[in-house]
Design an enzyme around this catalytic site. Structure first.
Site, PDB file in Angstrom:
ATOM      1  N   ASP A   8       0.855  -1.186   0.000  1.00 19.70           N
ATOM      2  CA  ASP A   8       0.000   0.000   0.000  1.00 19.70           C
ATOM      3  C   ASP A   8       0.895   1.242   0.000  1.00 19.70           C
ATOM      4  O   ASP A   8       2.120   1.146  -0.196  1.00 19.70           O
ATOM      5  CB  ASP A   8      -1.006  -0.033   1.167  1.00 19.70           C
ATOM      6  CG  ASP A   8      -0.367   0.199   2.545  1.00 19.70           C
ATOM      7  OD1 ASP A   8       0.871   0.398   2.620  1.00 19.70           O
ATOM      8  OD2 ASP A   8      -1.111   0.170   3.548  1.00 19.70           O
ATOM      9  N   CYS A  65       2.909  -3.236   4.174  1.00 19.32           N
ATOM     10  CA  CYS A  65       2.043  -2.123   4.558  1.00 19.32           C
ATOM     11  C   CYS A  65       2.749  -1.403   5.707  1.00 19.32           C
ATOM     12  O   CYS A  65       3.966  -1.565   5.877  1.00 19.32           O
ATOM     13  CB  CYS A  65       0.627  -2.579   4.914  1.00 19.32           C
ATOM     14  SG  CYS A  65       0.468  -3.565   6.425  1.00 19.32           S
ATOM     15  N   THR A  67       2.414  -1.691   9.095  1.00 19.13           N
ATOM     16  CA  THR A  67       2.834  -2.602  10.168  1.00 19.13           C
ATOM     17  C   THR A  67       3.170  -4.002   9.680  1.00 19.13           C
ATOM     18  O   THR A  67       3.783  -4.783  10.410  1.00 19.13           O
ATOM     19  CB  THR A  67       1.689  -2.768  11.196  1.00 19.13           C
ATOM     20  OG1 THR A  67       0.550  -3.285  10.488  1.00 19.13           O
ATOM     21  CG2 THR A  67       1.324  -1.447  11.864  1.00 19.13           C
ATOM     22  N   HIS A 133       5.648 -31.182  10.671  1.00 23.33           N
ATOM     23  CA  HIS A 133       4.894 -29.975  10.332  1.00 23.33           C
ATOM     24  C   HIS A 133       3.782 -30.231   9.315  1.00 23.33           C
ATOM     25  O   HIS A 133       2.855 -29.430   9.197  1.00 23.33           O
ATOM     26  CB  HIS A 133       5.842 -28.896   9.809  1.00 23.33           C
ATOM     27  CG  HIS A 133       6.938 -28.577  10.784  1.00 23.33           C
ATOM     28  ND1 HIS A 133       6.684 -28.013  12.016  1.00 23.33           N
ATOM     29  CD2 HIS A 133       8.268 -28.804  10.727  1.00 23.33           C
ATOM     30  CE1 HIS A 133       7.824 -27.887  12.673  1.00 23.33           C
ATOM     31  NE2 HIS A 133       8.807 -28.363  11.910  1.00 23.33           N
TER      32      HIS A 133
HETATM   33  C1  RB5 Z   1      -2.104   2.686   6.426  1.00 16.77           C
HETATM   34  O1  RB5 Z   1      -2.118   3.938   7.046  1.00 16.77           O
HETATM   35  C2  RB5 Z   1      -1.894   1.600   7.455  1.00 16.77           C
HETATM   36  O2  RB5 Z   1      -3.034   1.446   8.219  1.00 16.77           O
HETATM   37  C3  RB5 Z   1      -1.529   0.316   6.743  1.00 16.77           C
HETATM   38  O3  RB5 Z   1      -0.401   0.505   5.971  1.00 16.77           O
HETATM   39  C4  RB5 Z   1      -1.213  -0.853   7.630  1.00 16.77           C
HETATM   40  O4  RB5 Z   1      -0.305  -0.551   8.620  1.00 16.77           O
HETATM   41  C5  RB5 Z   1      -2.351  -1.615   8.134  1.00 16.77           C
HETATM   42  O5  RB5 Z   1      -2.208  -2.629   8.846  1.00 16.77           O
END
Ligand code: RB5
Length: 151
Positions: A8, A65, A67, A133
């Protein structure tokens, strides 16, 4: 390896850095992420990459993304996806060796470029161990297929 990468708006710079690194190492990498910092919705990129990996078009996927968590939650809604959010290389190695993760997810706002590169290299260098596993992964699949892994 043939790799699908997606991200993203939070992951654009890290994606470009990992793309360059992986291509230098001789991998084929196709970019399904955004290349703009304009706000977008991470599930779109999670779904695209996860479906391409599960279909067998790619050996594995990398999702980025802010996190690494939102995009992994979304990717894991695609049947057959085993997406693991990793914040250091040992986890990245183990999610391949033990969980046969087919996608790794990284948080661009949480870790630096060098750590992300080490995570990707650790994952790429690992092999699924099979053995004990296999049964556990079959149980994970049973939850996906039948709603339960308990007999
Ligand atoms: C975007 O602001 C943020 O929410 C996204 O990149 C991510 O961290 C979502 O888990």
């Amino acid at each position: 390896m043939k790799i699908a990468i997606g991200n993203d708006h939070a992951g654009v710079d890290l994606k470009n850095s990992l793309l360059e690194h992986l291509m230098e190492k001789g991998h084929t990498v196709d970019d399904y992420g955004t290349n703009s910092t304009e706000k977008v919705n991470y599930p779109v990129y999670a779904e695209t990459v996860a479906k391409k990996v599960v279909s067998g078009e790619y050996d594995c996927g990398i999702l980025i993304c802010g996190t690494g968590v939102g995009i992994s939650i979304a990717a894991n809604k695609v049947k057959g996806a085993r997406a693991a959010a990793c914040s250091e290389p040992s986890t990245a190695r183990l999610v391949k060796e033990h969980n046969d993760a087919n996608i790794i997810c990284i948080g661009a706002r949480m870790i630096g470029e060098q750590m992300a590169t080490d995570i990707v290299d650790a994952y790429m260098g690992a092999t699924f161990e099979g053995g004990r596993h296999i049964k556990r992964l079959d149980m994970v699949r049973a939850i996906e297929e039948n709603g339960t892994c308990m007999e």
